[in-house]
Design a protein around this motif. Sequence first.
Motif, PDB file in Angstrom:
ATOM      1  N   LEU A   1       5.045  -1.564   8.544  1.00 55.84           N
ATOM      2  CA  LEU A   1       4.861  -0.137   8.269  1.00 55.84           C
ATOM      3  C   LEU A   1       6.219   0.478   7.962  1.00 55.84           C
ATOM      4  N   VAL A   2       6.312   1.074   6.783  1.00 51.67           N
ATOM      5  CA  VAL A   2       7.539   1.780   6.424  1.00 51.67           C
ATOM      6  C   VAL A   2       7.191   3.262   6.437  1.00 51.67           C
ATOM      7  N   SER A   3       7.452   3.950   7.567  1.00 47.70           N
ATOM      8  CA  SER A   3       7.029   5.350   7.633  1.00 47.70           C
ATOM      9  C   SER A   3       8.220   6.271   7.430  1.00 47.70           C
ATOM     10  N   GLY A   4       7.945   7.448   6.899  1.00 48.81           N
ATOM     11  CA  GLY A   4       9.005   8.415   6.650  1.00 48.81           C
ATOM     12  C   GLY A   4       9.885   8.046   5.463  1.00 48.81           C
TER      13      GLY A   4
ATOM     14  N   VAL B   1       0.848  -1.186   0.000  1.00 53.34           N
ATOM     15  CA  VAL B   1       0.000   0.000   0.000  1.00 53.34           C
ATOM     16  C   VAL B   1       0.885   1.238   0.000  1.00 53.34           C
ATOM     17  N   ILE B   2       0.683   2.102  -0.979  1.00 54.55           N
ATOM     18  CA  ILE B   2       1.420   3.370  -0.980  1.00 54.55           C
ATOM     19  C   ILE B   2       0.513   4.418  -0.366  1.00 54.55           C
ATOM     20  N   GLY B   3       0.856   4.870   0.820  1.00 57.22           N
ATOM     21  CA  GLY B   3      -0.001   5.848   1.493  1.00 57.22           C
ATOM     22  C   GLY B   3      -0.508   5.297   2.805  1.00 57.22           C
ATOM     23  N   ASN B   4      -0.087   5.905   3.915  1.00 56.40           N
ATOM     24  CA  ASN B   4      -0.470   5.464   5.255  1.00 56.40           C
ATOM     25  C   ASN B   4      -1.546   6.384   5.815  1.00 56.40           C
ATOM     26  N   GLY B   5      -2.383   6.907   4.931  1.00 55.24           N
ATOM     27  CA  GLY B   5      -3.416   7.843   5.380  1.00 55.24           C
ATOM     28  C   GLY B   5      -4.725   7.126   5.657  1.00 55.24           C
ATOM     29  N   MET B   6      -5.802   7.907   5.680  1.00 53.96           N
ATOM     30  CA  MET B   6      -7.102   7.336   6.029  1.00 53.96           C
ATOM     31  C   MET B   6      -7.561   6.321   5.000  1.00 53.96           C
ATOM     32  N   ALA B   7      -7.330   6.607   3.710  1.00 59.22           N
ATOM     33  CA  ALA B   7      -7.819   5.709   2.661  1.00 59.22           C
ATOM     34  C   ALA B   7      -7.043   4.404   2.673  1.00 59.22           C
ATOM     35  N   GLY B   8      -5.716   4.484   2.688  1.00 58.97           N
ATOM     36  CA  GLY B   8      -4.894   3.284   2.655  1.00 58.97           C
ATOM     37  C   GLY B   8      -5.196   2.367   3.822  1.00 58.97           C
TER      38      GLY B   8
ATOM     39  N   ARG C   1       6.181  -1.585 -13.004  1.00 60.61           N
ATOM     40  CA  ARG C   1       5.094  -2.532 -13.258  1.00 60.61           C
ATOM     41  C   ARG C   1       5.616  -3.814 -13.876  1.00 60.61           C
ATOM     42  N   ALA C   2       6.736  -3.730 -14.626  1.00 61.69           N
ATOM     43  CA  ALA C   2       7.257  -4.915 -15.305  1.00 61.69           C
ATOM     44  C   ALA C   2       7.717  -5.958 -14.281  1.00 61.69           C
ATOM     45  N   THR C   3       8.428  -5.496 -13.247  1.00 61.12           N
ATOM     46  CA  THR C   3       8.915  -6.457 -12.246  1.00 61.12           C
ATOM     47  C   THR C   3       7.999  -6.528 -11.041  1.00 61.12           C
ATOM     48  N   GLN C   4       6.904  -5.786 -11.074  1.00 57.42           N
ATOM     49  CA  GLN C   4       5.977  -5.712  -9.937  1.00 57.42           C
ATOM     50  C   GLN C   4       6.709  -5.383  -8.630  1.00 57.42           C
ATOM     51  N   THR C   5       7.417  -4.259  -8.651  1.00 58.51           N
ATOM     52  CA  THR C   5       8.093  -3.798  -7.440  1.00 58.51           C
ATOM     53  C   THR C   5       7.869  -2.291  -7.280  1.00 58.51           C
ATOM     54  N   VAL C   6       8.007  -1.813  -6.020  1.00 57.52           N
ATOM     55  CA  VAL C   6       8.050  -0.371  -5.799  1.00 57.52           C
ATOM     56  C   VAL C   6       9.412  -0.037  -5.198  1.00 57.52           C
ATOM     57  N   VAL C   7       9.879   1.186  -5.477  1.00 58.27           N
ATOM     58  CA  VAL C   7      11.176   1.617  -4.962  1.00 58.27           C
ATOM     59  C   VAL C   7      10.940   2.819  -4.037  1.00 58.27           C
ATOM     60  N   ALA C   8      11.492   2.747  -2.838  1.00 58.18           N
ATOM     61  CA  ALA C   8      11.333   3.852  -1.900  1.00 58.18           C
ATOM     62  C   ALA C   8      12.531   4.790  -1.992  1.00 58.18           C
ATOM     63  N   LYS C   9      12.367   5.963  -1.351  1.00 54.14           N
ATOM     64  CA  LYS C   9      13.407   6.984  -1.428  1.00 54.14           C
ATOM     65  C   LYS C   9      14.752   6.474  -0.902  1.00 54.14           C
ATOM     66  N   SER C  10      14.680   5.613   0.118  1.00 53.24           N
ATOM     67  CA  SER C  10      15.910   5.086   0.720  1.00 53.24           C
ATOM     68  C   SER C  10      16.590   4.058  -0.178  1.00 53.24           C
TER      69      SER C  10
ATOM     70  N   GLU D   1       4.755  10.394   5.844  1.00 52.74           N
ATOM     71  CA  GLU D   1       4.901  11.060   7.142  1.00 52.74           C
ATOM     72  C   GLU D   1       5.505  10.078   8.143  1.00 52.74           C
ATOM     73  N   PRO D   2       6.359  10.574   9.036  1.00 54.41           N
ATOM     74  CA  PRO D   2       7.035   9.676   9.979  1.00 54.41           C
ATOM     75  C   PRO D   2       6.162   9.355  11.186  1.00 54.41           C
ATOM     76  N   ARG D   3       4.938   8.883  10.976  1.00 53.62           N
ATOM     77  CA  ARG D   3       4.077   8.605  12.119  1.00 53.62           C
ATOM     78  C   ARG D   3       3.012   7.601  11.731  1.00 53.62           C
TER      79      ARG D   3
END
Lengths: 831, 114
Positions: free
Chosen positions: A90-93, A22-29, A101-110, A52-54
Amino acid sequence: MNAPASLMEKDRTTPVKERLVVIGNGMAGCRAVEEVLARDPARFDVTIFGAEPRVNYNRIMLSPVLAGEKAFDDIVINGEDWYADNGITLVSGDPVVAIDRATQTVVAKSGRVEPYDRLLIATGSDPFIIPVPGKDLAGVVTFRDLDDVDKMLAAAETGGSAVVIGGGLLGLEAAHGLSLRGMKVTVVHLMPTLMERQLDEAAGYLLKSELERRGQTIVTGGDTAEIIGKDGHVAGVKLKDGREFAADIVVMAVGIRPATGLAKAAGLEVERGIVVDDHMVTSDPAIMAVGECVQHRGACYGLVAPLWEMCRALADAACEQPSGYEGSVTSTKLKVSGIDLFSAGDFSGGDGAEDIVMRDAARGVYKRVVVKDNKLVGAVLYGDTADGNWYFDLLKKGEDISDIREALIFGQAFASGGALLDPNAAVAALSNDAEICGCNGVSKGKVIETINAGACSLDAVRSTCKASASCGSCTGLVESLLALTLGGEVQSGPKTLCKCTSFSHDDVRRLILEKNLRAIPQVMQELHWTTPDGCSSCRPALNYYLLCAWPGEYEDDQKSRFVNERLHANIQKDGTYSVVPRMWGGLTNPRELRAIADVVEKYNAPMVKVTGGQRLDIFGIKKEDLPAVWADLNAAGMVSGHAYGKSLRTVKTCVGSEWCRFGTQDSTGLGVKLERMTWGSWMPHKFKIAVSGCPRNCAEATIKDFGVVCVDSGYELHVGGNGGIKVRATDVLCKVSTEQEAMDVCAAFIQLYREQAHYLERTAPWIERVGLDHVKAGLFDDPDSVNRLAARFRYSQTFCQDDPWAERAAGKHAELHQHLAEVRPLQVEIA
Amino acid sequence: MMIGDWLDIGSVDQITPGTARTLPVVGADEIAVFRTQKNEFYALVNKCPHKQGPLSQGIVHDNVVTCPLHNWNISLKTGEALGEDKGCVPTVPMRVDAGRMYLLRSAVVGSRAA
């Protein structure tokens, strides 16, 4: 989806779950994940990325946080334990920066790479920044997340001026919060009417007048030309017509746009938002999207209600029981305390639309419903929003209203020809998906489900599905649902505080702290008191609860005090007062006795009596003479004896080891020390202490709220005794070996009683209600409790030990004692 | 308004909203003058119909005062006891004009609880 053959092999030994990222730790996610877990907790391995770091919090409650009505902890939806309990990573911050989409992966800033089987995009929306010069200056903020709130709070701390650009829902809530925080607020709105998307002109006008009355400056038709800076920091806002407004902070709240960057970069179909079908699936079948970032059947939503419905459809589809989302009709309530405003549907008029309007200027009420083809298509309510849910329900169901049209504007009870004057029948008529609790997004169906699953009381419903647990405005509806669902089997919860509220004493005390309520009118407003200013039961109770919750900060409300506590003397049957000066531990001396004798003679007091608490009580003093009497007693070194208060009354002692041949300890000395420590404190009810020097117990310590019985080896501490209507001997609390320990336990016990008992509940019934074990646990389970409680008591005492008589004798609140004037035959003398 | 019929008893800001003050009348009953939180003004004989408690010292809520002696609730509008209790205290016609409070003179001098 089809699992690869190799995985099918593995399935036979250890079941392999699909990976849901899930991308997004808000109300919808988070809501989407909750809905999925509720259907099939074992289906997915879930990883949530949050920028957000929370943890996940309720974004729509940021306004109350800004306004100081709630703290961050109050608006957390899922704390860290929720992630842990459900095995969610949970990966926050660490925001996701790319989707492959080809490899079905997401890449984070870190640099972290996370593979997925199903991906859910819930990136929400970004605030829209109007492209004017100065938009990047320090001090220009948006109103989107907790960091924004923190920036506004920091600015408000130094006072000054704020300009809010945007007079929509969000802008007005920001303005309200900043205004409550003490800033001078100007709202600049481009359109001629505030909240023009939700309100018509008339309601917009009423809203504008009310906000202006509250001290805000509202500029409609104001087009921002530039944000003026000084030394790199914002200094003001200039409009195109040349007007300028000074500002120490500028809040940009002109609107939001769906955050579609990631989706667009990944090549998904994006128009205004990420395009999804009725099952919230994007143009890539492995990727779903939900919330403010999506565009469904051409519509983008910026409100919370559609989100609940989307998440339901998404979870149904993800768990292979597709139901489909058909779009939402939305309604709006403004979260500004004291302003009741509701709008739903379309009220722009147009062909074939007819208006029905009702105004009641005296009550500040404006209602307008829009009817088209015999159906309700829009409603705007200002000042009286009680029927909002009913109109919204009619609107969503598209019911034919021709039968009730004539009475429609008067609301549900009237329109139903009186049949629905019974509130239960009115609730029964609501559809199952009608929203009951707006704060927590709970529908009627969900409440009934909760009741059927065993929640048989209001409290149980509140703790299970959260309906009515936040602001309480839907308590009546929940109670009706309990009655409808269970018939006569509703368990009555704890007694309510009084007839003005549905909340119990405990609820009110909890909510005062949780919602950070600081004044009686605020408690009544926020907890939906049914009377304009309470009654003679709740007003003194609230005054005490606030005093106890906010020592040194809350300003005592004299008009909510019973006469004795307002006049610091005891009213008698003839309307005169009795006066009891304090005699520490029951000790006195010639100077005090002479002063008392002089007062008795000077004011012709008809009687002096020795009280049961070892004091002298002077009877028959008129309220006008009280300040002079107190001045005379003060002059001899005596202070108020608080014989009139829900407070420490007396510490009764025997003569103890100093004189008595049986005495084991210095009971008199300890009594004086206890009285010096505890005098002046306000409590739920009166509080009496006694110290006996040996088990012969001449000071009758075992029928006091707190009693000390001295023995050779130390001090037995007793609690919960009462010599009143129902005699109750004390329970033994503990035994200690030093005076200091006895004092500490005394202070701690009093504080526990102050913080937990109901107003007007003596220690005896309190202990009977909660049990001695509860009291002992509160004091002794944690070895530090006594110290912490005692420290809170002593802190509170630093504000309470000024003699109230001395300030009255010096002239404070003279109006409480003096007559307004005196009328003699044929003339009047103004005092 | 006939000035002579109405007795000026002082300025409105001598009474804090939500409280009352007293007006002794030589030769007649003391009067309690109330100002509610909504800034309505009422004057009543300062005696509860139950046991003559001083209503002026009660807690004022909406347009009701609770007697400090035994918690009877008295309507400030009518002087009637509310709820289960029965009894009525005489009211004194009152008006407020330009920030001054006025009582009907004939009612003040003639006010004596039966």
